[in-house]
Design a protein around this motif. Sequence first.
Motif, PDB file in Angstrom:
ATOM      1  N   PHE A 184      39.705  32.446  -4.301  1.00 54.13           N
ATOM      2  CA  PHE A 184      39.887  30.868  -3.888  1.00 54.13           C
ATOM      3  C   PHE A 184      38.943  30.271  -2.961  1.00 54.13           C
ATOM      4  CE2 PHE A 184      44.244  32.803  -5.060  1.00 54.13           C
ATOM      5  CZ  PHE A 184      44.196  32.236  -6.300  1.00 54.13           C
ATOM      6  N   LYS A 185      38.656  30.982  -2.061  1.00 53.13           N
ATOM      7  CA  LYS A 185      37.749  30.216  -0.836  1.00 53.13           C
ATOM      8  C   LYS A 185      36.151  30.301  -1.382  1.00 53.13           C
ATOM      9  CE  LYS A 185      40.390  30.599   3.535  1.00 53.13           C
ATOM     10  NZ  LYS A 185      40.606  31.043   4.642  1.00 53.13           N
ATOM     11  N   PRO A 186      35.920  31.354  -1.916  1.00 57.29           N
ATOM     12  CA  PRO A 186      34.322  31.386  -2.420  1.00 57.29           C
ATOM     13  C   PRO A 186      34.247  30.584  -3.673  1.00 57.29           C
ATOM     14  CG  PRO A 186      35.061  33.553  -2.019  1.00 57.29           C
ATOM     15  CD  PRO A 186      36.288  32.693  -2.093  1.00 57.29           C
ATOM     16  N   VAL A 187      35.309  30.232  -4.476  1.00 55.90           N
ATOM     17  CA  VAL A 187      34.877  29.404  -5.631  1.00 55.90           C
ATOM     18  C   VAL A 187      35.341  28.030  -5.275  1.00 55.90           C
ATOM     19  CG1 VAL A 187      36.094  28.754  -7.948  1.00 55.90           C
ATOM     20  CG2 VAL A 187      35.793  31.196  -7.256  1.00 55.90           C
ATOM     21  N   PHE A 188      36.461  27.531  -4.461  1.00 56.13           N
ATOM     22  CA  PHE A 188      36.784  26.247  -4.231  1.00 56.13           C
ATOM     23  C   PHE A 188      36.330  25.869  -2.790  1.00 56.13           C
ATOM     24  CE2 PHE A 188      39.976  27.782  -7.394  1.00 56.13           C
ATOM     25  CZ  PHE A 188      39.833  27.069  -8.142  1.00 56.13           C
ATOM     26  N   GLY A 189      35.834  26.575  -1.924  1.00 56.44           N
ATOM     27  CA  GLY A 189      35.717  26.095  -0.657  1.00 56.44           C
ATOM     28  C   GLY A 189      34.210  26.653  -0.335  1.00 56.44           C
ATOM     29  N   GLY A 190      33.222  27.330  -1.028  1.00 56.09           N
ATOM     30  CA  GLY A 190      32.149  27.847  -0.863  1.00 56.09           C
ATOM     31  C   GLY A 190      31.054  26.877  -0.997  1.00 56.09           C
ATOM     32  N   ALA A 191      29.697  27.502  -0.898  1.00 55.17           N
ATOM     33  CA  ALA A 191      28.361  26.596  -1.088  1.00 55.17           C
ATOM     34  C   ALA A 191      27.535  27.489  -1.888  1.00 55.17           C
ATOM     35  CB  ALA A 191      27.842  26.087   0.106  1.00 55.17           C
ATOM     36  N   ASN A 192      26.869  26.891  -2.771  1.00 53.06           N
ATOM     37  CA  ASN A 192      25.728  27.678  -3.493  1.00 53.06           C
ATOM     38  C   ASN A 192      24.718  27.900  -2.611  1.00 53.06           C
ATOM     39  OD1 ASN A 192      23.918  25.627  -3.905  1.00 53.06           O
ATOM     40  ND2 ASN A 192      25.255  24.782  -5.668  1.00 53.06           N
ATOM     41  N   THR A 193      23.474  28.521  -3.218  1.00 55.38           N
ATOM     42  CA  THR A 193      22.198  28.961  -2.521  1.00 55.38           C
ATOM     43  C   THR A 193      21.484  27.756  -1.994  1.00 55.38           C
ATOM     44  OG1 THR A 193      22.334  31.240  -3.789  1.00 55.38           O
ATOM     45  CG2 THR A 193      20.315  30.460  -2.364  1.00 55.38           C
ATOM     46  N   TRP A 194      21.270  26.866  -2.984  1.00 53.66           N
ATOM     47  CA  TRP A 194      20.580  25.600  -3.064  1.00 53.66           C
ATOM     48  C   TRP A 194      21.189  24.766  -1.700  1.00 53.66           C
ATOM     49  CZ3 TRP A 194      21.236  20.299  -3.000  1.00 53.66           C
ATOM     50  CH2 TRP A 194      19.910  19.568  -2.882  1.00 53.66           C
ATOM     51  N   GLN A 195      22.500  24.582  -1.716  1.00 53.70           N
ATOM     52  CA  GLN A 195      23.008  23.993  -0.731  1.00 53.70           C
ATOM     53  C   GLN A 195      22.982  24.468   0.689  1.00 53.70           C
ATOM     54  OE1 GLN A 195      27.091  23.891  -2.321  1.00 53.70           O
ATOM     55  NE2 GLN A 195      26.721  21.710  -3.167  1.00 53.70           N
ATOM     56  N   LEU A 196      23.096  25.780   0.639  1.00 53.68           N
ATOM     57  CA  LEU A 196      22.966  26.343   1.959  1.00 53.68           C
ATOM     58  C   LEU A 196      21.418  26.195   2.527  1.00 53.68           C
ATOM     59  CD1 LEU A 196      24.845  29.696   1.578  1.00 53.68           C
ATOM     60  CD2 LEU A 196      25.293  28.016   3.231  1.00 53.68           C
ATOM     61  N   ALA A 197      20.406  26.291   1.730  1.00 50.99           N
ATOM     62  CA  ALA A 197      18.939  26.250   1.945  1.00 50.99           C
ATOM     63  C   ALA A 197      18.833  24.669   2.419  1.00 50.99           C
ATOM     64  CB  ALA A 197      18.077  26.398   0.697  1.00 50.99           C
ATOM     65  N   PHE A 198      19.395  23.847   1.861  1.00 47.13           N
ATOM     66  CA  PHE A 198      19.282  22.607   2.235  1.00 47.13           C
ATOM     67  C   PHE A 198      19.856  22.096   3.768  1.00 47.13           C
ATOM     68  CE2 PHE A 198      21.056  18.059   2.816  1.00 47.13           C
ATOM     69  CZ  PHE A 198      19.682  17.339   2.271  1.00 47.13           C
ATOM     70  N   PHE A 199      21.034  22.780   3.907  1.00 48.29           N
ATOM     71  CA  PHE A 199      21.730  22.904   5.081  1.00 48.29           C
ATOM     72  C   PHE A 199      21.030  23.268   6.298  1.00 48.29           C
ATOM     73  CE2 PHE A 199      24.564  24.783   8.438  1.00 48.29           C
ATOM     74  CZ  PHE A 199      25.472  23.802   8.524  1.00 48.29           C
ATOM     75  N   PHE A 200      20.229  24.327   6.152  1.00 52.08           N
ATOM     76  CA  PHE A 200      19.552  25.286   7.218  1.00 52.08           C
ATOM     77  C   PHE A 200      18.323  24.211   7.208  1.00 52.08           C
ATOM     78  CE2 PHE A 200      22.313  28.814   6.056  1.00 52.08           C
ATOM     79  CZ  PHE A 200      23.062  28.860   7.507  1.00 52.08           C
TER      80      PHE A 200
END
Length: 395
Positions: free
Chosen positions: A64-80
């Motif tokens: 549930f958390k990885p699917v509905f509350g997670g972030a993909n690799t592109w979003q993480l790269a943008f965040f950092f």
Amino acid sequence: MATFVYRIKDKAGRDHTGTLEAENESAAAAKLRAMGYYILEIRNAGSPTLPSGGLLALASRRIFKPVFGGANTWQLAFFFRQLHMMLKSGMTITHALDSLGRQGGCGRGLRRVARESADHVKLGSRLSEALRCYPWIFQDLHIALIRAGEESGTLDVSLGRLADYLDREQAIRQRLRVATFYPKVLVMAVIFIPALPTLIFSGFRAYLKETLHTLLPLLLIILAVWVGYRTFSAVYPFRYVLDVIKLKIPKIGSAVRMLALSRFYRVVATMFAAGVPVGEALAYGAKATGNIFLMRRIESAIPMVRQGSTISESLARSGVLPPVAMDMLRTGEQSGEIDALLTKAAEYAEGEAEVAISQMTVVLGVLLLLGIAAYIGTVVVNFYVSRYSTIINQF
């Protein structure tokens, strides 16, 4: 005074657990940091928690958390990347997090993480400690790189390296999607083309009914397999056997091994450049492989490294790395450029994996095409046989 339960790591890398009395969570964290410990987890002893081994907790962590509350690799790269640029420009970490919490590029989940992390940092927590509260989003690797930057005073540099690593991971995934696009199209053709005679002679409603009759069971099977895999992959024996099988499959095993090792090389290179100790860098690199069999073999070399052996000598005994990578590693040790040579080894492994994947997709495409041809031929023959049988029976 409240009682807090904590899990910490000492300077030797050993984990410890215990309880501590303090006015609030920030004060408890400050006491532990003053004693020289790195905080892995801290919470109020009275806080309700799900049982760690319960089915509900397992489903929450793995599905549930990885699917509905997670972030993909592109979003993480943008965040950092955004954090890196803001800190580099002179913004404080709290202002940078507050700003990210209002931006839309990193997704709703990461915006919420940024806002909540800003609150934690304002109360005295480190960024690494704040992000550790979201294990379904941030991996141990991400936390370790951030912690290395905090301890060395180069947090902006570590965030930039982490963003670079995630960009490369995203590029690899994009190439895999491109390589497997044709087989995916053929699978869709198997589902939608055979029922075309029904569309021609009986109309769209009959065609839709026949297609859904084929498609829905297939989707249910795929969903059941995915949920089962996500749930049971947390069970060590199941995951270990599955990972060994992956490595033994012809062609597929070669690609899986090379992609896993490329992640190992890149993670170790990135952590070396960030100043993380050798043993810790190898441990996180082993986890980054995503394969328990390879991880255990690499981890077996870590005690030898901590006892004074060179990295190449220790990893040679594990038998995991190919000869080309071992030669690059020895050259890196002699020249003092281990991170640069491991990056080259990662590029070599990714190239080998791409070749294996390309060969595999060509063979798979041909097999699927032949299977589709045989299936459609059977459908057409059955259609005309039934059609002419009806006509003959009328006479």
